[in-house]
Design an enzyme around this catalytic site. Sequence first.
Site, PDB file in Angstrom:
ATOM      1  N   SER A  80       0.843  -1.201   0.000  1.00  0.00           N
ATOM      2  CA  SER A  80       0.000   0.000   0.000  1.00  0.00           C
ATOM      3  C   SER A  80       0.878   1.252   0.000  1.00  0.00           C
ATOM      4  O   SER A  80       2.056   1.179  -0.355  1.00  0.00           O
ATOM      5  CB  SER A  80      -0.937  -0.031   1.214  1.00  0.00           C
ATOM      6  OG  SER A  80      -1.921   0.974   1.100  1.00  0.00           O
ATOM      7  N   ASN A  81       0.338   2.375   0.368  1.00  0.00           N
ATOM      8  CA  ASN A  81       1.103   3.626   0.396  1.00  0.00           C
ATOM      9  C   ASN A  81       0.578   4.513   1.535  1.00  0.00           C
ATOM     10  O   ASN A  81      -0.286   4.109   2.290  1.00  0.00           O
ATOM     11  CB  ASN A  81       1.010   4.327  -0.968  1.00  0.00           C
ATOM     12  CG  ASN A  81      -0.425   4.602  -1.331  1.00  0.00           C
ATOM     13  OD1 ASN A  81      -1.098   5.377  -0.685  1.00  0.00           O
ATOM     14  ND2 ASN A  81      -0.918   3.913  -2.365  1.00  0.00           N
ATOM     15  N   HIS A  82       1.114   5.730   1.606  1.00  0.00           N
ATOM     16  CA  HIS A  82       0.855   6.582   2.775  1.00  0.00           C
ATOM     17  C   HIS A  82      -0.383   7.471   2.638  1.00  0.00           C
ATOM     18  O   HIS A  82      -0.576   8.361   3.464  1.00  0.00           O
ATOM     19  CB  HIS A  82       2.066   7.486   3.035  1.00  0.00           C
ATOM     20  CG  HIS A  82       3.312   6.730   3.369  1.00  0.00           C
ATOM     21  ND1 HIS A  82       3.469   6.067   4.557  1.00  0.00           N
ATOM     22  CD2 HIS A  82       4.443   6.522   2.660  1.00  0.00           C
ATOM     23  CE1 HIS A  82       4.650   5.481   4.578  1.00  0.00           C
ATOM     24  NE2 HIS A  82       5.265   5.738   3.431  1.00  0.00           N
ATOM     25  N   SER A  83      -1.200   7.292   1.641  1.00  0.00           N
ATOM     26  CA  SER A  83      -2.334   8.220   1.476  1.00  0.00           C
ATOM     27  C   SER A  83      -3.310   8.113   2.651  1.00  0.00           C
ATOM     28  O   SER A  83      -3.705   7.022   3.054  1.00  0.00           O
ATOM     29  CB  SER A  83      -3.068   7.905   0.166  1.00  0.00           C
ATOM     30  OG  SER A  83      -4.191   8.745   0.064  1.00  0.00           O
ATOM     31  N   ALA A 147      -4.341   7.512  -4.323  1.00  0.00           N
ATOM     32  CA  ALA A 147      -3.010   6.993  -4.640  1.00  0.00           C
ATOM     33  C   ALA A 147      -3.210   5.508  -4.934  1.00  0.00           C
ATOM     34  O   ALA A 147      -3.264   4.679  -4.021  1.00  0.00           O
ATOM     35  CB  ALA A 147      -2.073   7.206  -3.466  1.00  0.00           C
TER      36      ALA A 147
END
Length: 272
Positions: A80-83, A147
């Site tokens: 995943s990512n930091h959004s 994102a």
Amino acid sequence: TVGTGKLEDVENIVEQALSLLKTGDGRQETGDKRQEPEDISGSLAPVSSLLSHVSDLAGENFLITVGGTREAIDPVRFISNHSSGKMGFAVAQAAAARGATVTVVAGVTTVPPPDGVHLIHAVSADEMHAVVINELKAATVFVGAAAVADYAPANPADSKIKKDGRDLMTLELRKTLDILNDVSLHRHEGLLVVGFAAETNDVVGYARSKMEKKGLDLVVANDITKAGAGFNTDTNIATILTRSGDEIELPLMSKREMADRILDEVLRLRQS
Ligand code: PMT
């Protein structure tokens, strides 16, 4: 800070106050039978700019992707990512406050959604793609603020992957479906398509090339290396690129304020 006496978020207080002002004194909505309120219009100067565009997006149907996607490696792990969803929710909140109908397709977020929007959850890029394509027909403006993972595990495991005896592990990834690209490719007449670009270098250059490749009307380019910009901050710094070649610099400001600046450009495009 907690419980009954907790102060409501100031932004919510402002949104609610604006919505009461929009309906006159709010009594139609609440059934409140208090006395006629005194005339406070003279003391409203600080919010007059907010009020001036209160319903300028009435009739528009926004479809907005928000947050990060999660791509399963196995039943317990993911990429995943930091959004946080803050930027996308701010756009949704601003559009709803300005009279638009708003549908949000939210991936994983760390903040609550705004009131007054239709919320649909979608965890992975492919799920988000399916929901967006399903909802697209009714939309007049699409905003890709999510994102979305560009790659996902090609063969997610059905059971937890064991580490026994393995010091190295290789994960094979496949490209995900590009939601923004497909929206633009299959756009119906009148649909405006707005993308975001999260970049670390040559921000405007990469954002403009995304705009051309994906045939977008507007791109909001964030330089995520700058303090106060990008993922999980309450503020952002960005440049809006338009298809006619304009570059509008947005200095450090709250994401909510930036949302209104983006919507001002959407409106300008609609009226051009
Ligand atoms: O959520 P916050 O914590 O508030 O952070 C805000 C933000 C940084 C996430 C947001 O402002 C932002 O920049 N969103 C886009 C992030 C991103 O994925 O950018 P990108 O350059 O990788 O993608 C470009 C555009 O294509 C984006 O509009 C993205 O939504 C879209 N995309 C990308 C890949 C894909 N498979 N499908 C897509 O629709």
